[in-house]
Design a protein around this motif. Structure first.
Motif, PDB file in Angstrom:
ATOM      1  N   ARG A 172       1.180  13.372  -4.651  1.00 38.02           N
ATOM      2  CA  ARG A 172       1.143  14.004  -3.324  1.00 38.02           C
ATOM      3  C   ARG A 172      -0.177  13.715  -2.616  1.00 38.02           C
ATOM      4  O   ARG A 172      -0.217  13.483  -1.411  1.00 38.02           O
ATOM      5  CB  ARG A 172       1.344  15.511  -3.488  1.00 38.02           C
ATOM      6  CG  ARG A 172       1.857  16.215  -2.258  1.00 38.02           C
ATOM      7  CD  ARG A 172       2.143  17.666  -2.564  1.00 38.02           C
ATOM      8  NE  ARG A 172       3.290  17.832  -3.426  1.00 38.02           N
ATOM      9  CZ  ARG A 172       3.318  18.624  -4.510  1.00 38.02           C
ATOM     10  NH1 ARG A 172       2.272  19.333  -4.848  1.00 38.02           N
ATOM     11  NH2 ARG A 172       4.410  18.705  -5.236  1.00 38.02           N
ATOM     12  N   LYS A 197       1.529   8.353   1.189  1.00 41.34           N
ATOM     13  CA  LYS A 197       1.907   8.787   2.532  1.00 41.34           C
ATOM     14  C   LYS A 197       3.030   9.823   2.431  1.00 41.34           C
ATOM     15  O   LYS A 197       3.066  10.790   3.179  1.00 41.34           O
ATOM     16  CB  LYS A 197       2.364   7.564   3.346  1.00 41.34           C
ATOM     17  CG  LYS A 197       2.674   7.871   4.796  1.00 41.34           C
ATOM     18  CD  LYS A 197       2.908   6.604   5.591  1.00 41.34           C
ATOM     19  CE  LYS A 197       3.422   6.931   6.987  1.00 41.34           C
ATOM     20  NZ  LYS A 197       3.783   5.712   7.738  1.00 41.34           N
ATOM     21  N   HIS A 198       3.935   9.603   1.471  1.00 39.55           N
ATOM     22  CA  HIS A 198       4.984  10.576   1.212  1.00 39.55           C
ATOM     23  C   HIS A 198       5.537  10.331  -0.185  1.00 39.55           C
ATOM     24  O   HIS A 198       5.378   9.238  -0.726  1.00 39.55           O
ATOM     25  CB  HIS A 198       6.104  10.456   2.258  1.00 39.55           C
ATOM     26  CG  HIS A 198       7.018  11.645   2.299  1.00 39.55           C
ATOM     27  ND1 HIS A 198       6.550  12.939   2.348  1.00 39.55           N
ATOM     28  CD2 HIS A 198       8.367  11.761   2.279  1.00 39.55           C
ATOM     29  CE1 HIS A 198       7.566  13.789   2.377  1.00 39.55           C
ATOM     30  NE2 HIS A 198       8.687  13.087   2.332  1.00 39.55           N
ATOM     31  N   ASN A 199       6.193  11.357  -0.750  1.00 39.94           N
ATOM     32  CA  ASN A 199       6.814  11.136  -2.052  1.00 39.94           C
ATOM     33  C   ASN A 199       8.084  11.962  -2.184  1.00 39.94           C
ATOM     34  O   ASN A 199       8.323  12.889  -1.417  1.00 39.94           O
ATOM     35  CB  ASN A 199       5.824  11.427  -3.191  1.00 39.94           C
ATOM     36  CG  ASN A 199       5.350  12.871  -3.205  1.00 39.94           C
ATOM     37  OD1 ASN A 199       5.862  13.728  -2.487  1.00 39.94           O
ATOM     38  ND2 ASN A 199       4.370  13.151  -4.039  1.00 39.94           N
ATOM     39  N   ARG A 225       2.435  20.658  -0.329  1.00 37.04           N
ATOM     40  CA  ARG A 225       1.854  19.615   0.522  1.00 37.04           C
ATOM     41  C   ARG A 225       0.807  20.221   1.460  1.00 37.04           C
ATOM     42  O   ARG A 225      -0.250  19.647   1.687  1.00 37.04           O
ATOM     43  CB  ARG A 225       2.940  18.946   1.378  1.00 37.04           C
ATOM     44  CG  ARG A 225       3.876  18.066   0.613  1.00 37.04           C
ATOM     45  CD  ARG A 225       4.852  17.349   1.540  1.00 37.04           C
ATOM     46  NE  ARG A 225       6.033  16.935   0.824  1.00 37.04           N
ATOM     47  CZ  ARG A 225       6.092  15.879   0.008  1.00 37.04           C
ATOM     48  NH1 ARG A 225       5.030  15.115  -0.150  1.00 37.04           N
ATOM     49  NH2 ARG A 225       7.192  15.560  -0.631  1.00 37.04           N
ATOM     50  N   LYS A 247       0.681  14.868  10.360  1.00 39.37           N
ATOM     51  CA  LYS A 247       0.954  13.626   9.626  1.00 39.37           C
ATOM     52  C   LYS A 247       1.910  13.835   8.453  1.00 39.37           C
ATOM     53  O   LYS A 247       2.541  12.898   8.005  1.00 39.37           O
ATOM     54  CB  LYS A 247      -0.372  13.067   9.063  1.00 39.37           C
ATOM     55  CG  LYS A 247      -0.944  11.944   9.886  1.00 39.37           C
ATOM     56  CD  LYS A 247      -2.309  11.537   9.376  1.00 39.37           C
ATOM     57  CE  LYS A 247      -2.257  10.462   8.327  1.00 39.37           C
ATOM     58  NZ  LYS A 247      -3.596   9.858   8.120  1.00 39.37           N
ATOM     59  N   ILE A 256       5.068  14.389   6.508  1.00 41.75           N
ATOM     60  CA  ILE A 256       6.411  14.007   6.954  1.00 41.75           C
ATOM     61  C   ILE A 256       7.299  15.226   7.245  1.00 41.75           C
ATOM     62  O   ILE A 256       7.976  15.247   8.275  1.00 41.75           O
ATOM     63  CB  ILE A 256       7.080  13.059   5.924  1.00 41.75           C
ATOM     64  CG1 ILE A 256       6.160  11.879   5.587  1.00 41.75           C
ATOM     65  CG2 ILE A 256       8.456  12.593   6.405  1.00 41.75           C
ATOM     66  CD1 ILE A 256       5.961  10.849   6.642  1.00 41.75           C
TER      67      ILE A 256
END
Lengths: 558, 157
Positions: free
Chosen positions: A122, A126-128, B21, B70, B72
């Motif tokens: 994480r 950029k994303h997971n 996150r 930023k 997602i």
């Protein structure tokens, strides 16, 4: 069509146009490897360490501009990949990394080779995704590729439990990814672009500050056109080397901690910084309060969080650089290159006063090795590097001619990046010589890849600038720690020639410049992985140097 | 730089690990979280709203906003000083204390006694965060055993 999750992975990769993947199998990812075995469209390169698989995927992505792919197993397979993910995250490299995970029922039980992979990634992706149902796999992989390559590119990690890759269900691959919460910027605001152009028109000492975003957005030609049209001189960051081309009279040199005197002074004296895709990294700016004090700042970047993060800009433009430049170029009227002639002359005077250079000596100087590689290979080679003194010398002295020619670990500064990175570069651009400029410290950090390079015929020419030191740390110890050489002396070394020969490659021990030239050409001709061990001046320092946290205009020169 | 209190309201896709996150972003970049509340957005498919109370300079808070955007799964980030803010607190006091005094105090802060047990009484208040703080100060003389604050929820005017 009902197929297994693992088959979906392979089918999805094919539909994304992937023909090469790098990876390393293991228990939790075996279903996917079984599917790879059953097909011929995707070639798998078995690296000898997962970290190398990720770096190879990065090198592939950087040289081709396409998404690189790596596949690893759960637990240690994944944790070995973390350095690569972090490297790609820092340098905005578009890669997709697929990892196996223990079956869903075992998640959270401290099962064999279980680790909270998405919990770890994480912070460095950029994303997971953790895929909990094979029904989601087609969408997730579509999204992963879209996120990796769009906006500010970056690594995306997809973690797939073993029972999900075994699960059989309907497969429909979507045509496009639809993520309502993700809308990367594209077109820049035209009003803001116009205002920036007005600022350029009224400036006296404008400077192009060219960053890695130019390479990412394939805007090299547009930036060159912009410079030519306006006569505005340019400095490049490490990540932008090659954009302007070394013979371009408008290119001053690299800027920053080891930038040239003229480049750093220009940055400090400019009245307008036209920043195309840089991120105002601390290795570029030096002391922020002293950075470009006289300049108004235009900052074009696709990532809003890059703008005003460290240095406040007067003309922020959020958008894809290629699109912004396409809009900007026709607006450039009433600017004559002549109007900046005095400014260019002043810069040239500075460059003549303290050019990038070095004193020749009895021992081979590392800088002349770089110049020789440039002379022998020039545009024919793609240059990768590891991290340290050799990296800076390569950036300073190689005659780069185009974007994507230089492949280096900038943000994270990952020793061990260069060799596997260069293998990825070779896999992506077979027609050019893949050179890895490395040090005697860095090369040992992924030396096992000699086996991969031999097996898959990825003939990387590794040139070791061997000074028997961890040179950059030694340089700092000399300059800032009273020359106390703490744990940086690498006098004890392997015999590099025998080492590479034992893997089936070729080795050269080089003590003169003539031997170097011969070795380079011979390695190219033999077309097999090579180690060229060049004994260089042990105590040479990378200069100029802006001490960490110092002002950009305060450089040590020799 | 001056560190001011800011309220940031974040609408996210309600998926697993979205909270991690966001809290990871704050921890990793050295931003502080004074309080955080999160719950699904009613009548809406799959969205949650987080309300984060933080301290920082304007520059820091702008950067927090951009970094949140930023991520997602983040749909919308609102940072304003024009929020209606409310917070709730629950306080347990010994049964020996005067029930009517505690009740009167709670009522002054938009609350009441909500539970009377064998050894203790529990009262609740719901008010602006600053008023909740006053209430907590005032209740001290009744020897509270335990106090819980809910964190702030906020809605744009």
């Amino acid at each position: 069509m009902e197929i297994s999750g693992s088959r979906m992975v392979v089918e999805a990769l094919k539909r994304e146009g992937i023909d090469t993947v790098f990876g390393y199998p293991g228990g939790a990812i075996m279903n996917v490897y079984d599917e790879l075995y059953k097909q011929d469209d995707i070639k798998h390169v078995l690296t000898r360490h997962e970290q190398a698989a990720i770096h190879a995927a990065e090198g592939f992505a950087k040289v081709t501009g396409e998404v690189g792919v790596a596949i690893v197993t759960s637990g240690p397979g994944f944790t070995n990949a973390v350095t690569g993910l972090a490297d790609a995250y820092m340098d905005s490299v578009p890669i997709v990394v697929i990892s196996g995970q223990v079956p869903m029922a075992l998640i959270g039980t401290d099962a064999f080779q279980e680790i909270d992979a998405v919990g770890i990634s994480r912070a460095c992706t950029k994303h997971n995704y953790l895929v909990t149902d094979a029904k989601d796999l087609p969408r997730v992989i579509k999204e992963a590729f879209y996120i990796a390559r769009s906006g500010r590119p970056g690594p995306v990690h997809v973690d797939i439990p073993k029972d999900v890759s075994a699960q059989i269900t309907e497969f429909v691959y979507p045509d496009k990814a639809e993520i309502p919460t993700y809308n990367p910027a594209f077109k820049g605001d035209l009003e803001k672009i116009k205002n920036a152009v007005e600022a350029i028109k009224s400036s006296k000492r404008p400077l192009l500050y060219v960053g890695g975003g130019v390479v990412q957005s394939n805007s090299g030609n547009l930036v060159r056109e912009f410079a030519e049209k306006t006569g505005i001189p340019a400095v490049e960051t490490l990540m932008a080397r090659g954009v302007m081309g070394s013979t371009n009279p408008l290119l001053i040199s690299m800027v920053g901690m080891h930038g040239s005197y003229a480049a750093n002074i220009a940055m400090s004296e400019a009245d307008l910084l036209i920043s195309f895709g840089p991120r105002f990294d601390d290795r570029v700016t030096g002391k922020l309060s002293e950075f470009a004090k006289e300049a108004k700042i235009i900052h074009v970047d696709i990532d809003p969080s890059s703008v005003d993060k460290l240095v406040a800009s007067h003309y922020p433009i959020i958008g894809d650089l290629h699109s912004v430049l396409t809009d900007m170029l026709p607006l450039i009227t009433e600017i004559e290159p002549e109007q900046f002639e005095d400014w260019r002359d002043a810069i040239e005077k500075n460059d003549k006063l303290h050019p990038l250079g070095y004193d020749k000596g009895e021992a081979i100087k590392p800088q002349e090795v770089i110049e020789k590689i440039g002379e022998v290979f020039g545009d024919r080679a793609n240059i990768s590097t590891d991290v340290g003194q050799h990296q800076m010398w390569a950036a300073q002295f190689y005659p780069f001619s185009r974007p994507r020619q230089f492949n280096t670990s900038g943000g994270l500064g990952t020793m061990g990046f260069g060799f596997p990175g260069a293998m990825g570069v070779k896999a992506g651009d077979r027609d050019r010589v893949a050179v890895n400029v490395t040090g005697d410290g860095s090369i040992l950090m992924n030396i096992q890849e000699l086996m991969t390079a031999v097996e898959y015929e990825l003939p990387v020419v590794n040139v070791i600038l061997n000074n028997n030191y961890l040179g950059m740390v030694r340089q700092w110890q000399t300059l800032f720690y009273d020359d106390r050489i703490s744990e940086t002396d690498l006098t004890v070394q392997p015999d590099f020639v025998k080492l590479v020969e034992s893997f089936g490659g070729v080795g050269y021990r080089v003590e003169t410049m003539e031997e170097l030239e011969k070795a380079l050409l011979d390695a190219e001709k033999r077309n097999v992985v090579a180690l060229i061990d060049v004994k260089v001046d042990r105590r040479e320092n990378v200069m100029p140097m802006v001490p960490a946290g110092g002002s950009l205009y305060n450089m040590m020169l020799r | 730089m001056r560190e001011d209190r800011h309220i940031i309201s974040v609408i996210v896709q309600n998926e697993s690990s979205v909270l991690a996150r966001i809290s990871g972003l704050f921890a990793g970049r050295g931003y502080n979280i004074e309080s955080l509340t999160v719950a699904p957005v009613p009548n809406d498919s799959g969205l949650s709203r987080l309300t984060i109370e933080t301290y920082g300079s304007c520059k820091t808070v702008t950067q927090i906003e951009k970094q949140l955007n930023k991520l997602i799964p983040v749909l919308k980030v609102v940072e304003k000083d024009d929020f209606v803010e409310k917070e709730m607190a629950l306080v347990k006091v010994p049964i020996e204390e005067s029930l009517s005094d505690v009740d009167a105090l709670a009522r002054a802060y938009n609350g009441k006694i909500v539970n009377v047990g064998d050894g203790s009484i529990i009262c609740m208040v719901a008010d602006e965060p600053t008023r909740v703080a006053y209430f907590i100060k005032a209740i001290q003389k009744y020897n509270p055993i335990e106090i819980i604050r809910s964190g702030v929820v906020a809605l744009e005017r």
